[in-house]
Design an enzyme around this catalytic site. Structure first.
Site, PDB file in Angstrom:
ATOM      1  N   ARG A   1       0.838  -1.203   0.000  1.00 19.81           N
ATOM      2  CA  ARG A   1       0.000   0.000   0.000  1.00 19.81           C
ATOM      3  C   ARG A   1       0.872   1.253   0.000  1.00 19.81           C
ATOM      4  NH1 ARG A   1      -4.879  -1.927   4.178  1.00 19.81           N
ATOM      5  NH2 ARG A   1      -5.169  -3.947   3.162  1.00 19.81           N
TER       6      ARG A   1
ATOM      7  N   ARG B   1       1.750   1.873  10.207  1.00 13.21           N
ATOM      8  CA  ARG B   1       1.383   2.139   8.805  1.00 13.21           C
ATOM      9  C   ARG B   1       2.606   1.881   7.943  1.00 13.21           C
ATOM     10  NH1 ARG B   1      -3.226   4.412   7.702  1.00 13.21           N
ATOM     11  NH2 ARG B   1      -3.460   5.563   9.637  1.00 13.21           N
TER      12      ARG B   1
ATOM     13  N   GLU C   1      -6.988   0.536  14.572  1.00 11.55           N
ATOM     14  CA  GLU C   1      -7.659  -0.512  13.799  1.00 11.55           C
ATOM     15  C   GLU C   1      -6.743  -1.716  13.601  1.00 11.55           C
ATOM     16  OE1 GLU C   1      -9.435  -1.344   9.322  1.00 11.55           O
ATOM     17  OE2 GLU C   1      -9.124   0.733   9.961  1.00 11.55           O
TER      18      GLU C   1
ATOM     19  N   SER D   1     -11.089  -5.555   9.955  1.00 12.21           N
ATOM     20  CA  SER D   1     -12.430  -5.140   9.539  1.00 12.21           C
ATOM     21  C   SER D   1     -13.055  -6.304   8.799  1.00 12.21           C
ATOM     22  CB  SER D   1     -12.380  -3.896   8.640  1.00 12.21           C
ATOM     23  OG  SER D   1     -11.776  -4.203   7.402  1.00 12.21           O
TER      24      SER D   1
ATOM     25  N   ARG E   1      -0.054  -4.884  12.913  1.00 14.79           N
ATOM     26  CA  ARG E   1      -0.954  -4.303  13.914  1.00 14.79           C
ATOM     27  C   ARG E   1      -1.105  -5.245  15.119  1.00 14.79           C
ATOM     28  NH1 ARG E   1      -4.344  -0.217  11.221  1.00 14.79           N
ATOM     29  NH2 ARG E   1      -2.873   0.801   9.814  1.00 14.79           N
TER      30      ARG E   1
END
Length: 258
Positions: free
Chosen positions: A94, A109, A181, A184, A222
């Protein structure tokens, strides 16, 4: 120690999902831009999250969801074959364009990471129940790790293009002094299926668009943050969650290098 922890997390999550009947797959790191677009992501533009490979029509995948979507493109299932549940290991790439702030430092990140992803194809009548199943699996996995987390039913303004409904899971991260986060799960209904031509033939023989769903079982960086920051001891060691110890040769603590 951290490298062993990553491999342990991947093996643990993969094993958990396979035991639940999910079909295991390992997806490629590159897909054609048409597949990226079909899944609802923008492969071009100033703020794209997608890396494109110069001189080709190929992009690096940001999630296994994209590669599985390409794999299933133009498939017609029999109704009795659904729901299809898959669990995939992939690398994720990403650009993180537009990201800034304290969360941009360290592991929170990053431009490349490893992830275990759940993916499902269902009939329209099944998809709400499958979505709840994926959410429950995520809650069970993170509870087993001993993480302190909350589940958010996201408002429509925070949904990406493909998602009809999305739950975010956020875990407490002392380094950020807030919840961050970690996962999801989304019900995309027939958004991706229409663009990728994923169908099924119902009991009357009519071809209908399927529904697709996805959910993160383990986004490694994470989860590593959550473990290292929440389970660190005064001497600098980190207590390993019991469920991961069989995948780490039985060790109970990680110790800082001297």
């Amino acid at each position: 120690g951290a490298a062993m922890l990553e491999v342990a997390l991947l093996n643990w999550a993969f094993q958990k999902l396979v035991a639940r009947g999910f079909t295991p797959v390992i997806t490629p790191d590159m897909v054609r831009s048409r597949v990226v677009e079909g899944c609802g992501f923008q492969p071009r533009g100033d703020n794209t999250q997608v890396y494109s490979i110069a001189g080709t029509d190929l992009c690096l995948v940001g999630t296994a969801e994209i590669a599985i979507g390409g794999y299933l493109m133009d498939t017609v299932f029999k109704e009795e074959e659904l729901p299809l549940r898959m669990v995939a290991f992939s690398h994720c790439f990403r650009t993180e364009a537009g990201a800034a702030g304290a969360a941009g430092k360290g592991l929170y990140r990053v431009h490349q990471f490893s992830k275990i992803e759940m993916f499902a194809v269902s009939t329209p009548e099944q998809s709400d129940a499958i979505h709840e199943e994926l959410r429950q699996i995520e809650e069970e996995l993170f509870s087993e790790l001993g993480l302190h987390f909350k589940v958010l039913d996201m408002p429509s303004e925070d949904l990406g293009a493909p998602a009809y409904r999305k739950y975010d899971v956020e875990a407490w991260m002392p380094g950020l002094n807030r919840y961050g986060e970690i996962s999801s799960t989304s019900n995309c209904t027939d958004y991706q299926a229409r663009r990728l031509n994923i169908r099924y033939r119902d009991s009357a023989g009519v071809s209908r668009f399927a529904h697709t769903l996805n959910g993160t079982a383990c986004a490694v960086p994470r989860i590593i943050i959550s473990i290292l920051e929440n389970f660190q001891q005064p001497d600098g060691s980190v207590v390993i969650p019991e469920t991961l110890r069989p995948f780490l040769g039985g060790i109970s603590h990680l110790h800082p290098q001297k």
